[in-house]
Write an enzyme that holds these catalytic residues in place. Structure first.
Site, PDB file in Angstrom:
ATOM      1  N   HIS A   1       3.920  -6.451  -0.933  1.00  0.00           N
ATOM      2  CA  HIS A   1       3.467  -6.501  -2.582  1.00  0.00           C
ATOM      3  C   HIS A   1       2.542  -7.528  -2.649  1.00  0.00           C
ATOM      4  CE1 HIS A   1       7.218  -3.987  -3.408  1.00  0.00           C
ATOM      5  NE2 HIS A   1       6.178  -3.209  -3.400  1.00  0.00           N
TER       6      HIS A   1
ATOM      7  N   HIS B   1      16.367   0.232  -4.719  1.00  0.00           N
ATOM      8  CA  HIS B   1      15.360  -0.409  -4.002  1.00  0.00           C
ATOM      9  C   HIS B   1      15.100   0.374  -2.659  1.00  0.00           C
ATOM     10  CE1 HIS B   1      13.910  -3.555  -1.259  1.00  0.00           C
ATOM     11  NE2 HIS B   1      13.644  -4.289  -2.503  1.00  0.00           N
TER      12      HIS B   1
ATOM     13  N   GLU C   1      14.812  -0.692   0.320  1.00  0.00           N
ATOM     14  CA  GLU C   1      15.779  -1.158   1.418  1.00  0.00           C
ATOM     15  C   GLU C   1      16.905  -0.346   1.314  1.00  0.00           C
ATOM     16  OE1 GLU C   1      16.272  -5.253   2.085  1.00  0.00           O
ATOM     17  OE2 GLU C   1      18.214  -4.589   2.741  1.00  0.00           O
TER      18      GLU C   1
ATOM     19  N   SER D   1       5.905 -12.777  -0.103  1.00  0.00           N
ATOM     20  CA  SER D   1       4.959 -11.752   0.222  1.00  0.00           C
ATOM     21  C   SER D   1       3.359 -12.262  -0.032  1.00  0.00           C
ATOM     22  CB  SER D   1       5.041 -10.494  -0.834  1.00  0.00           C
ATOM     23  OG  SER D   1       5.096 -10.988  -2.234  1.00  0.00           O
TER      24      SER D   1
END
Ligand code: SF4
Length: 288
Positions: free
Chosen positions: A44, A126, A128, A267
């Site tokens: 991101h 999410h 994941e 990130s």
């Protein structure tokens, strides 16, 4: 000549090993074979997505959008149906699933196969968590609250975690589940699949907050982990500025200060942090 403004970097900041590895794998693929579509942004961060797109990477929201020849699964991982569909479509796979996420998926899969109901401590929406859930083949349930546990059909319960959850909070959740369900379960397995990387960045930011008069948190506003890092810094009471890049840094924020700190979410690429440090040096800073 500096005006005595010291720049301090957090002990740990920026890309975690899983994200670094994913970006490197995509870069390697692009250099060797060209074009690849990633299933969602590889990280991101707009700068990283832009740089990779210049080299031939596109972002696809789903497999339907992938024209081929290659597709990449991000560090968050994916469910088993995604792997099956990639194979069915004859696409070449670049699997950048972080090894720590892979471990959580494998634990969930093995436990479900052994007949455990698998409780995943994490956010159901999410990516994941959706991936880990899928590996349990219907025997999993994701929740952040011990109030929301499904009725157990067997006496075997397993608990794993979304990797980015706080380890202490995970074990508190486990304790709470045991307190509520101990009379229903005969066999309990707990696999701590939390990743130490997120916690390391928070701890380093807290240490930094003790030494500086203001903190710059560098990263995308759409990055959940960077937002949480900024919130952690804000809670210390030290003035915190969440900036996407060096251009957002205002000179008045450092005027009359003698020491500022810089950190970045998991990130955020190093180059963005380096640019912020360079900007602080232009404003009279030293070190960093
Ligand atoms: S935060 Fe941990 S689990 Fe997530 S990608 Fe990074 S190293 Fe892997």
């Amino acid at each position: 000549m500096g005006n005595g403004l010291r720049i301090e970097l957090a002990r740990v900041y920026g890309f975690c090993p899983g994200v670094r590895r994913a970006v490197e794998m995509i870069e390697d693929h692009l250099a060797r074979e060209g074009r690849v579509a990633t299933l969602g942004a590889i990280v991101h961060n707009a700068r990283v997505v832009e740089t990779l797109s210049e080299k031939g990477a596109t972002v696809a929201r789903s497999l339907e959008e992938v024209e081929g020849p290659a597709v990449a699964i991000t560090a968050h991982g994916a469910g088993r149906e995604v792997y099956a569909e990639i194979e069915r479509r004859g696409l070449k796979l670049v699997d950048t699933t972080c090894p720590i996420v892979k471990r959580a998926q494998e634990a969930a899969r093995a436990l479900a196969q052994e007949g455990y109901t698998v409780l995943i401590y994490g956010e159901e929406a999410h990516p994941e968590v959706r991936g880990i859930l899928s590996w349990t083949e219907g025997k999993g349930h994701a929740t952040m609250s011990p109030d929301d546990i499904p009725e157990l059909t067997s006496k075997k319960l397993a608990i794993v975690s979304q990797t980015t959850k706080d380890q202490k909070a995970f074990w508190e959740f486990v304790r709470e589940v045991i307190a509520r369900l101990h009379s229903h379960i005969k066999d309990l397995r707990v696999v701590d699949t939390t990743c130490p990387e997120t916690g390391r960045r928070y701890r380093a930011a807290l240490e930094l907050a003790e030494r500086v008069q203001a903190i710059f948190v560098v990263g995308s506003r759409n990055s959940a982990n960077t937002r949480k890092l900024a919130e952690t810094c804000e809670r210390t009471g030290v003035p915190t500025y969440f900036i996407e890049d060096a251009r957002e840094l205002r000179p008045e924020w450092v005027r009359d200060l003698s020491c500022v700190g810089v950190t970045a979410g998991a990130s955020t690429p190093d180059e963005l942090v380096e640019e912020v440090v360079a900007r602080l040096r232009e404003l009279g800073g030293e070190g960093g």
